[in-house]
Design an enzyme around this catalytic site. Structure first.
Site, PDB file in Angstrom:
ATOM      1  N   HIS A  76       0.832  -1.208   0.000  1.00  0.00           N
ATOM      2  CA  HIS A  76       0.000   0.000   0.000  1.00  0.00           C
ATOM      3  C   HIS A  76       0.865   1.256   0.000  1.00  0.00           C
ATOM      4  CE1 HIS A  76      -3.389  -2.481   2.126  1.00  0.00           C
ATOM      5  NE2 HIS A  76      -3.062  -2.948   0.930  1.00  0.00           N
ATOM      6  N   HIS A 238      -9.224  -2.309  -5.046  1.00  0.00           N
ATOM      7  CA  HIS A 238      -8.128  -2.587  -4.125  1.00  0.00           C
ATOM      8  C   HIS A 238      -7.161  -3.621  -4.706  1.00  0.00           C
ATOM      9  CE1 HIS A 238      -5.936  -2.619  -0.386  1.00  0.00           C
ATOM     10  NE2 HIS A 238      -5.812  -3.923  -0.564  1.00  0.00           N
ATOM     11  N   ASP A 242      -3.158  -3.119  -4.985  1.00  0.00           N
ATOM     12  CA  ASP A 242      -2.117  -4.071  -4.596  1.00  0.00           C
ATOM     13  C   ASP A 242      -1.164  -4.347  -5.763  1.00  0.00           C
ATOM     14  OD1 ASP A 242      -2.854  -4.433  -1.958  1.00  0.00           O
ATOM     15  OD2 ASP A 242      -4.020  -6.250  -2.332  1.00  0.00           O
ATOM     16  N   HIS A 265      -0.594 -11.201  -4.534  1.00  0.00           N
ATOM     17  CA  HIS A 265       0.789 -10.774  -4.339  1.00  0.00           C
ATOM     18  C   HIS A 265       1.794 -11.774  -4.906  1.00  0.00           C
ATOM     19  CE1 HIS A 265      -0.626  -7.493  -1.921  1.00  0.00           C
ATOM     20  NE2 HIS A 265      -1.173  -8.290  -1.025  1.00  0.00           N
TER      21      HIS A 265
END
Length: 320
Positions: A76, A238, A242, A265
């Site tokens: 973030h 969101h 990421d 991720h």
């Protein structure tokens, strides 16, 4: 030109997964330094550069460094640095996880904007994709991320949460530049399923999580946050946030079309590593060259949030 901060800034907060308090100081850095984290609490003050090859764990967050010295949940913060085009900074921390703040990148942007952006006497570089590079989850081929050559810097992302109707299927694209990120994506908060919270805590995760820093979704009851969502597409926004933060590990703006489905991720950072490792798949273009002149309009970065209209930006941070 490359950018850093005009002055240092300090802030504190709680780590999402550790639940520990951490103090952060962000300081200006010279050109070509990149973003470097410094563990002030460890002997020798280990320096950890934010690069794809420093990633060694992606369990519900991006962790960089080594088992002896690492910093977790950097995505973030790195996305906010991308949003304002800040290429160089030292980030000192006194614990191993960055604060989660409200679960989005917006508070980081506000803090960075207060410190101000300073241009350095060194040209910016661009990471231009020449051929398609793809990463697919070997355990689930439906999960993938790839980047294709494109005259436009873009990211297109789709998610599919069949187990939670409140999330469901969402898809969205954004120009891969700072202005678009700050205005339309930075306010989107992290999210999780209520039914998985206890399991995460049993694994030592989500100890600092709450309805103040995450969207919590129940399979039966939907969104549990009192004031609901900031945007009906906040979930996929969101995921793009990421992705932007993870790809910021490349250290320069990416010019290509990123396409992802049900990624995370693990795949984001694997793509960044693969891009660096496959020399024939990319080229680095330096500002001032003939090639770079065509990229300036694609990869735009505001000088501050005032360029975006502070009232409109602030309104997005009011839940509900």
């Amino acid at each position: 030109m490359q950018r850093t901060l005009k002055k240092s800034l300090e802030f504190s907060g709680t780590g999402l997964h550790t639940g520990v308090q951490v103090n952060v100081q962000v300081r200006p850095a010279p050109a070509n330094t990149g973003i470097v984290f410094v563990r002030e609490d460890l002997p020798g003050r280990p320096h950890i550069p934010a690069t794809p090859h420093q990633v060694f764990d992606t369990t519900l967050a991006t962790r960089i460094g080594s088992h002896d010295a690492f910093v977790s949940t950097v995505e973030h913060f790195l996305s906010a640095m991308f949003g304002l085009g800040i290429d160089n900074a030292y980030v000192s921390v006194d614990n191993y996880e960055l604060p989660i703040l409200d679960g989005s990148a917006a508070p980081f942007l506000v803090l960075l904007d207060e410190a101000g952006v300073d241009e350095l006497d060194a040209p910016r570089r661009y990471f231009v994709v020449k051929s398609t590079v793809e990463v697919v989850d070997p355990k689930n081929p439906q999960r993938f991320i790839r980047v294709e050559p494109s005259k436009h810097a873009l990211v297109s992302y789709s998610i599919d949460f069949e187990v939670a109707k409140a999330i469901g299927r969402q898809a969205l694209s954004m120009p891969l530049n700072g202005e678009s990120f700050c205005r339309e994506f930075s306010y989107a908060r992290t999210f999780c399923l209520f039914e998985e919270v206890e399991y995460m805590k049993s694994r030592g995760l989500a100890r600092g999580g709450s309805l103040e820093n995450a969207i919590v979704v129940s399979r039966a009851e939907g969104v549990l946050n009192t004031n609901g969502l900031r945007d009906e597409l906040e979930f996929v926004r969101h995921k793009i946030l990421d992705c932007v933060g993870d790809l910021a590990l490349l250290g320069m703006p990416l010019v290509g079309h990123v396409i992802a489905h049900k990624a995370g991720h693990d795949l984001h950072t694997a793509l960044a590593r693969k891009l660096l490792d496959e020399a024939a798949a990319h080229k680095v273009v330096t500002e001032g060259s003939r090639e770079a002149s065509s990229l300036r309009g694609l990869v735009r970065f505001p000088r501050g949030l005032g360029d975006l209209g502070l009232e409109a930006f602030g309104a997005r941070l009011v839940t509900g």
